[in-house]
Design a protein around this motif. Structure first.
Motif, PDB file in Angstrom:
ATOM      1  N   ARG A 206       0.879  -1.119  -0.091  1.00  0.00           N
ATOM      2  CA  ARG A 206      -0.053   0.057  -0.069  1.00  0.00           C
ATOM      3  C   ARG A 206       0.936   1.186   0.018  1.00  0.00           C
ATOM      4  NH1 ARG A 206      -4.896  -2.427   3.810  1.00  0.00           N
ATOM      5  NH2 ARG A 206      -5.538  -3.973   2.204  1.00  0.00           N
ATOM      6  N   LYS A 249      -4.542 -15.437  -1.348  1.00  0.00           N
ATOM      7  CA  LYS A 249      -3.596 -14.300  -1.040  1.00  0.00           C
ATOM      8  C   LYS A 249      -3.876 -13.945   0.338  1.00  0.00           C
ATOM      9  CE  LYS A 249      -3.003  -9.735  -2.286  1.00  0.00           C
ATOM     10  NZ  LYS A 249      -3.503  -8.604  -3.104  1.00  0.00           N
ATOM     11  N   TYR A 314       7.814 -11.651  -5.056  1.00  0.00           N
ATOM     12  CA  TYR A 314       8.615 -10.329  -5.274  1.00  0.00           C
ATOM     13  C   TYR A 314      10.118 -10.950  -5.083  1.00  0.00           C
ATOM     14  CZ  TYR A 314       4.756  -7.539  -3.948  1.00  0.00           C
ATOM     15  OH  TYR A 314       3.196  -7.004  -4.224  1.00  0.00           O
TER      16      TYR A 314
HETATM   17  C1  PBG Z   1      -5.009  -4.373  -4.710  1.00  0.00           C
HETATM   18  C2  PBG Z   1      -4.179  -5.093  -4.258  1.00  0.00           C
HETATM   19  C3  PBG Z   1      -3.332  -5.267  -3.052  1.00  0.00           C
HETATM   20  C4  PBG Z   1      -2.449  -6.214  -3.409  1.00  0.00           C
HETATM   21  C5  PBG Z   1      -2.820  -6.946  -4.673  1.00  0.00           C
HETATM   22  N1  PBG Z   1      -3.555  -6.210  -5.193  1.00  0.00           N
HETATM   23  C6  PBG Z   1      -3.596  -4.376  -1.528  1.00  0.00           C
HETATM   24  C7  PBG Z   1      -4.776  -4.460  -0.997  1.00  0.00           C
HETATM   25  O1  PBG Z   1      -5.588  -5.306  -1.219  1.00  0.00           O
HETATM   26  O2  PBG Z   1      -4.759  -3.584  -0.400  1.00  0.00           O
HETATM   27  C8  PBG Z   1      -1.283  -6.674  -2.081  1.00  0.00           C
HETATM   28  C9  PBG Z   1      -0.145  -7.067  -2.745  1.00  0.00           C
HETATM   29  C10 PBG Z   1       0.964  -7.399  -1.861  1.00  0.00           C
HETATM   30  O3  PBG Z   1       1.080  -6.989  -0.684  1.00  0.00           O
HETATM   31  O4  PBG Z   1       1.981  -7.749  -2.187  1.00  0.00           O
HETATM   32  N2  PBG Z   1      -6.387  -4.478  -4.211  1.00  0.00           N
END
Ligand code: PBG
Length: 324
Positions: A206, A249, A314
């Motif tokens: 974020r 995720k 990553y």
């Molecule tokens: C967008 C999104 C997010 C991530 C991937 N797509 C962030 C969220 O939901 O706040 C997080 C990926 C990461 O933390 O590596 N919605």
């Protein structure tokens, strides 16, 4: 009396046999490398908490994508950082938006590299929510669906090989499929973030995307970390709506969910080893507390063993180097 050697111990002593009976394979070909793309000329901006990962201008992203591909990683996942944000997330579906431009440039330079785009509004809205916010402060699911479908379509039109909706609005996979089919992108697969938990591990992301919500949180549309049955239901629903790959995720706190989703759907499963998981490993390694290479390969193998066909990480570039 000596204990007899176990069968596996005998096999382990013969290196070749040990390798032949290994149950889980980890190779660069299973990995996807996420990249943050920004507008600008030849720029690279570091991201706090994520050493080694930077926001890249399009020309730099083209170079980086080529380097990762040369190491045997078959795919990248693009996130865009727009110049401007507004209430309607107009940068998300702008044909000349940062992701659309990046897709065209990367595909032109590296046609064999699979380019996946993240489809969400949170990096493009002034308030940082994943959908359109109504006057009463709530995210409007159905209006958001239209904009998400438009976004996915503009990515496909720019040449994206697959689109990955990460917003968690209800019905988004179906909405994307209908729109993609109608606009002549019938062959573009959808990699759905099906079980996306409301997680503390998205923090560094974020910061990178400037997408932390300005008010409230994402708990009305992201899942409760306590729920595995719900994750299975979401994944089954996404498959029914047309998802080609379902995703879980974050990855490491949810290995059981990866397994359950795999067993229940028998669909291709992706797992996203997110920014906070990466940051933890980097911090412990920098403090000299763990062997980064061994820890990363162990964690990625664990995610594969849990049932993930595809691992988004990553660490993809470094892991590919280590696995060579
Ligand atoms: C967008 C999104 C997010 C991530 C991937 N797509 C962030 C969220 O939901 O706040 C997080 C990926 C990461 O933390 O590596 N919605």
């Amino acid at each position: 009396m000596a204990f007899p050697a176990t069968r596996m111990r005998r096999l382990r002593k013969t290196g070749l046999l040990r390798d032949m009976v290994r149950e889980t394979e980890l190779s660069p070909s299973h990995l996807v490398y996420p990249m943050f793309v920004e507008l600008g000329t030849d720029s690279r901006s570091p991201i706090e908490g994520m050493p080694g990962i930077e926001r890249l201008s399009i020309s730099r992203a083209v170079e980086e994508a080529g380097a990762v591909h040369a190491l045997g990683v078959p795919a990248v996942l693009l996130f865009g950082i727009p110049a401007e944000k507004d209430e309607q997330a107009s940068g998300a579906y702008d044909e000349e938006g940062v992701v659309q431009l990046a897709v065209r440039a990367i595909k032109e330079a590296h046609p064999e590299l699979v380019v996946i785009t993240d489809v969400c509004l949170c990096a493009y809205t002034s308030h940082g929510h994943c959908g359109v916010v109504r006057d009463d402060g709530e995210v409007d699911n159905d209006i958001s669906l239209e904009l998400l479908a438009k976004t996915a379509n503009s990515h496909a039109a720019a040449g994206a090989d697959a689109v990955a909706p990460s917003d968690m609005m209800d019905g988004r996979v179906g909405a994307l499929r209908v729109q993609l089919d109608a606009e002549d992108h019938k062959e573009t697969p959808i990699i759905a973030y099906s079980a996306k938990f409301a997680s503390a591990f998205y923090g560094p992301f974020r910061d990178a995307a400037g997408s932390a919500p300005a008010f409230g949180d994402r708990r009305s549309y992201q899942m409760d970390p306590a729920n595995a049955d719900e994750a299975v239901r979401e994944a089954l629903l996404d498959v029914e709506e047309g998802a080609d790959v379902v995703m879980v995720k974050p990855a490491l706190p949810y290995l059981d969910v990866i397994r359950e989703v795999k067993d229940a759907t028998r669909a291709p499963v992706a797992a996203y080893n997110v920014s906070g998981e990466y940051a933890m490993v980097k911090a412990a390694a920098a403090a000299g507390q763990i062997d980064e290479r061994a820890a990363v390969l162990e964690a990625l193998t664990g995610i594969r063993r849990a049932g993930a066909d595809i691992v988004i990480t990553y660490h993809a570039k470094e892991a590919a180097e280590w696995l060579r």
